[in-house]
Design an enzyme around this catalytic site. Structure first.
Site, PDB file in Angstrom:
ATOM      1  CG  ASN A 155      -0.322  -0.013   2.507  1.00 52.05           C
ATOM      2  OD1 ASN A 155       0.734  -0.621   2.676  1.00 52.05           O
ATOM      3  ND2 ASN A 155      -0.889   0.669   3.468  1.00 52.05           N
ATOM      4  N   GLY A 231       2.169  -5.864   7.397  1.00 51.95           N
ATOM      5  CA  GLY A 231       1.228  -6.536   6.499  1.00 51.95           C
ATOM      6  C   GLY A 231       0.003  -6.970   7.274  1.00 51.95           C
ATOM      7  CB  SER A 232      -2.743  -9.197   6.365  1.00 51.76           C
ATOM      8  OG  SER A 232      -2.086 -10.398   6.057  1.00 51.76           O
ATOM      9  CB  THR A 235       0.853 -12.361   6.362  1.00 52.51           C
ATOM     10  OG1 THR A 235      -0.033 -12.368   5.257  1.00 52.51           O
ATOM     11  CG2 THR A 235       2.243 -12.723   5.898  1.00 52.51           C
ATOM     12  CB  ALA A 236       1.297 -11.136  11.649  1.00 56.02           C
ATOM     13  CD  GLU A 253       4.406  -1.355  13.510  1.00 54.40           C
ATOM     14  OE1 GLU A 253       3.216  -1.136  13.773  1.00 54.40           O
ATOM     15  OE2 GLU A 253       5.344  -0.934  14.220  1.00 54.40           O
TER      16      GLU A 253
HETATM   17  P1  NAD Z   1       0.177  -9.317   3.310  1.00 59.28           P
HETATM   18  O1  NAD Z   1       0.242  -9.773   4.700  1.00 59.28           O
HETATM   19  O2  NAD Z   1      -0.591 -10.122   2.333  1.00 59.28           O
HETATM   20  O3  NAD Z   1       1.627  -9.156   2.685  1.00 59.28           O
HETATM   21  C1  NAD Z   1       2.613  -8.336   3.283  1.00 59.28           C
HETATM   22  C2  NAD Z   1       3.979  -8.831   2.873  1.00 59.28           C
HETATM   23  O4  NAD Z   1       4.166 -10.129   3.424  1.00 59.28           O
HETATM   24  C3  NAD Z   1       4.161  -8.983   1.363  1.00 59.28           C
HETATM   25  O5  NAD Z   1       5.483  -8.642   1.023  1.00 59.28           O
HETATM   26  C4  NAD Z   1       3.935 -10.478   1.155  1.00 59.28           C
HETATM   27  O6  NAD Z   1       4.544 -10.993   0.004  1.00 59.28           O
HETATM   28  C5  NAD Z   1       4.555 -11.043   2.412  1.00 59.28           C
HETATM   29  N1  NAD Z   1       4.081 -12.373   2.791  1.00 59.28           N
HETATM   30  C6  NAD Z   1       2.882 -12.943   2.524  1.00 59.28           C
HETATM   31  N2  NAD Z   1       2.839 -14.192   3.029  1.00 59.28           N
HETATM   32  C7  NAD Z   1       4.029 -14.408   3.645  1.00 59.28           C
HETATM   33  C8  NAD Z   1       4.589 -15.506   4.352  1.00 59.28           C
HETATM   34  N3  NAD Z   1       3.906 -16.643   4.536  1.00 59.28           N
HETATM   35  N4  NAD Z   1       5.830 -15.390   4.855  1.00 59.28           N
HETATM   36  C9  NAD Z   1       6.534 -14.247   4.680  1.00 59.28           C
HETATM   37  N5  NAD Z   1       6.062 -13.178   4.009  1.00 59.28           N
HETATM   38  C10 NAD Z   1       4.818 -13.249   3.505  1.00 59.28           C
HETATM   39  O7  NAD Z   1      -0.371  -7.821   3.373  1.00 59.28           O
HETATM   40  P2  NAD Z   1      -0.696  -6.869   2.155  1.00 59.28           P
HETATM   41  O8  NAD Z   1      -1.991  -7.319   1.552  1.00 59.28           O
HETATM   42  O9  NAD Z   1       0.501  -6.710   1.307  1.00 59.28           O
HETATM   43  O10 NAD Z   1      -0.901  -5.465   2.911  1.00 59.28           O
HETATM   44  C11 NAD Z   1      -2.095  -5.069   3.463  1.00 59.28           C
HETATM   45  C12 NAD Z   1      -2.087  -5.302   4.959  1.00 59.28           C
HETATM   46  O11 NAD Z   1      -1.003  -4.619   5.563  1.00 59.28           O
HETATM   47  C13 NAD Z   1      -3.328  -4.734   5.636  1.00 59.28           C
HETATM   48  O12 NAD Z   1      -3.775  -5.649   6.609  1.00 59.28           O
HETATM   49  C14 NAD Z   1      -2.824  -3.473   6.293  1.00 59.28           C
HETATM   50  O13 NAD Z   1      -3.584  -3.010   7.395  1.00 59.28           O
HETATM   51  C15 NAD Z   1      -1.457  -3.879   6.690  1.00 59.28           C
HETATM   52  N6  NAD Z   1      -0.610  -2.710   6.925  1.00 59.28           N
HETATM   53  C16 NAD Z   1      -0.250  -2.402   8.207  1.00 59.28           C
HETATM   54  C17 NAD Z   1       0.530  -1.278   8.458  1.00 59.28           C
HETATM   55  C18 NAD Z   1       0.946  -0.895   9.856  1.00 59.28           C
HETATM   56  O14 NAD Z   1       1.880  -0.105   9.981  1.00 59.28           O
HETATM   57  N7  NAD Z   1       0.310  -1.410  10.899  1.00 59.28           N
HETATM   58  C19 NAD Z   1       0.950  -0.484   7.384  1.00 59.28           C
HETATM   59  C20 NAD Z   1       0.556  -0.839   6.096  1.00 59.28           C
HETATM   60  C21 NAD Z   1      -0.210  -1.964   5.870  1.00 59.28           C
END
Ligand code: NAD
Length: 487
Positions: A155, A231-232, A235-236, A253
């Site tokens: 994003n 990320g989400s 995923t975390a 985060e």
């Molecule tokens: P996502 O969790 O799908 O992906 C984030 C990253 O993780 C990507 O680089 C992805 O390739 C990687 N990833 C996915 N699966 C993985 C795994 N099994 N092991 C290691 N890495 C993996 O999230 P997204 O769709 O890219 O982003 C949107 C999400 O991020 C939303 O939930 C949003 O709220 C969150 N976000 C949080 C913050 C914050 O600071 N709290 C900031 C921006 C976005």
């Protein structure tokens, strides 16, 4: 085909060199729906090479002085700033965000991330205590952790990637970064500046590809003791599982379901334009965006009317047009996910006041295959609805009515997330009481998205683990040791 523009093909950046990859993932221009770029589909092999490079660079880099590292970070900031327009154009094309947002938010903040940590690394101190009765003194020292694994979302691509790279290398770590496979271009462009800025080979390695393949290879690698992930929440959970066998240090985060609470004494002339922005900036694709708006009963109807009127002035259109307020969503799959939430709300009897299904979206013919939707407001919706509980992460916000302070605090807290809240009122006591009781890592009162990078950033509950910011990032990216000296 004759006359067709060749696709942009990215390469991994390992040990200071661009390394081609045999496999690729298609990356789409969200404003047209067309493939325009090939992103390396890396895996374990590329992570091994990056670990070797980062391990080799660590002894020298970790022993440079903070002053030397600070100079390099400042140089990197200068180089990035000199190319601001190129980076903004690339970010807008890759992510679908408006060129104005990329020019005024994403890239300036990426520049500032380097400048900020270039400065803050010079000002940390450690602790010392005396224990005269034992003839001892104690003090702490901090050292870089080693190879940092940095994983960022789509994003705010360069903004969030540099928010991790800058503090990690400022503290003397070497890094392996993995940007989102959907938005990799500006990370690749950044690699071209590293050598010019004086970043030695192997200090910053960027490996591109999917989360399930290269992301997991990075998280599972035993020689990467620390992972900073944005990320989400889903995923975390996977990252926590994969890093558990190695007891890795984690900073997470994550997502949000952020409330804005608007009391009947709020200054609506400031609140309404800010709440339009907090709901729809960057297509609603910011973890800090407002998605539940609680409005006190006396001003509810007035707020709705003025809010919708202000939203209808927002122009949805080509991201490259500087008069556009909202660009395209990241992908077709994401657009469908967001639309499905609106369908579910309608099936539950909620009302759509503006946007999807209510207003017409007029796009130039070249953008008809793009992933656009109008900013959408849902009302007459129950707190139990999935639209009020789950993160939608798109241009959709729900507006509901409330009566009392106690009631709204309870309802605002009644979600699994706790990232960012907004409170609007002219009553100082109320603003203070409500802010204190909200389960939220950040509370903005009578404003939104004003940040001081010195202070902690992060979420409570399912919105995160740990905090980042000047001191918090330094603590995270270093190990502390307590030394006792008997005299
Ligand atoms: P996502 O969790 O799908 O992906 C984030 C990253 O993780 C990507 O680089 C992805 O390739 C990687 N990833 C996915 N699966 C993985 C795994 N099994 N092991 C290691 N890495 C993996 O999230 P997204 O769709 O890219 O982003 C949107 C999400 O991020 C939303 O939930 C949003 O709220 C969150 N976000 C949080 C913050 C914050 O600071 N709290 C900031 C921006 C976005």
């Amino acid at each position: 085909m004759a006359g067709q523009k060749p696709l942009l093909e990215l390469e991994n950046f390992i040990a200071g060199k661009f390394i081609p990859c045999n496999l690729h993932i298609d990356s789409y221009d969200p404003s047209t729906g067309e493939v325009y770029c090939k992103v390396p589909d890396s895996g374990k092999e590329e992570i091994e090479a990056a670990v070797t490079a980062a391990r080799g660079a660590f002894p020298h880099w970790s022993s440079t002085s903070p002053q030397d590292r600070s100079q390099i970070l400042n140089k990197l900031a200068d180089l990035l700033e000199q190319s601001l327009e190129d980076f903004a154009q690339a970010e807008s094309k890759d992510q679908g965000k408006t060129i104005t947002f990329a020019r005024t938010v994403d890239i300036p903040r990426a520049v500032y991330n380097f400048r900020f940590f270039a400065s803050s690394i010079l000002h940390h101190t450690t602790d010392a205590t005396q224990m005269d009765s034992m003839g001892c003194m104690h003090y702490t020292v901090r050292s870089p952790v080693g190879i940092a694994g940095l994983i960022s979302p789509w994003n705010l691509p360069l903004y969030l990637l540099t928010w991790k790279i800058a503090p990690a290398i400022a503290a003397g770590n070497t890094v392996i970064a993995k940007p989102s496979e959907m938005t990799s271009v500006t990370a690749w462009m950044l690699c071209k500046l590293l050598d010019k800025a004086g970043v030695p080979p192997g200090v910053v390695n960027i490996v591109f590809g999917t989360g399930s393949k290269v992301g997991e290879a990075l998280v599972s690698h035993p020689e990467v003791p620390l992972i900073s992930f944005t990320g989400s929440t889903l995923t975390a959970e996977r990252i926590m599982l994969k890093s558990a066998p190695h007891c890795k240090k984690l900073s997470l985060e994550l997502g949000g379901k952020n409330p804005a609470i608007i009391f009947d004494d709020a200054n609506l002339s400031e609140c309404i334009p800010t709440t339009v922005r907090s709901s729809f900036a960057n297509q609603g694709e910011i973890c800090l965006c407002t998605s539940r708006i609680f409005v006190q009963r006396r001003i509810y109807e007035e707020f709705l009317a003025r809010f919708v009127e202000a939203i209808r002035k927002w122009k949805v259109g080509p991201p490259s047009d500087p008069t556009t307020s909202m660009g395209a969503l990241i992908s077709n799959a994401h657009l469908e996910k967001v639309r499905n939430y609106i369908k579910k709300a309608c099936a539950e009897g909620a009302r759509i006041l503006c946007g999807e299904g209510v207003d017409n979206l007029n796009l130039p013919s070249k953008n008809r295959g793009g992933y656009f939707m109008l900013p959408t407001v849902i009302t007459d919706i129950k707190d139990e609805s999935c639209c009020m509980k789950e993160e939608i992460f798109g241009p959709v916000t729900c507006v509901v009515v409330f009566d009392t302070e106690e009631e709204v605090i309870e309802r605002a807290n009644d979600v699994k997330y706790g990232l960012a809240a907004a409170v609007w009122s002219n009553n100082v006591g109320r603003v203070w009481r409500v802010s204190k009781k909200l389960q939220s890592g950040l509370v903005w009162t009578n404003c939104w998205l004003i940040r001081d990078l010195n202070l902690p950033f992060g979420g409570m509950k399912a919105s995160g683990v740990g905090r980042e910011g000047a001191k918090d990032s330094y603590d995270f990216f270093t190990e502390v040791k307590t030394i006792t000296v008997k005299y």
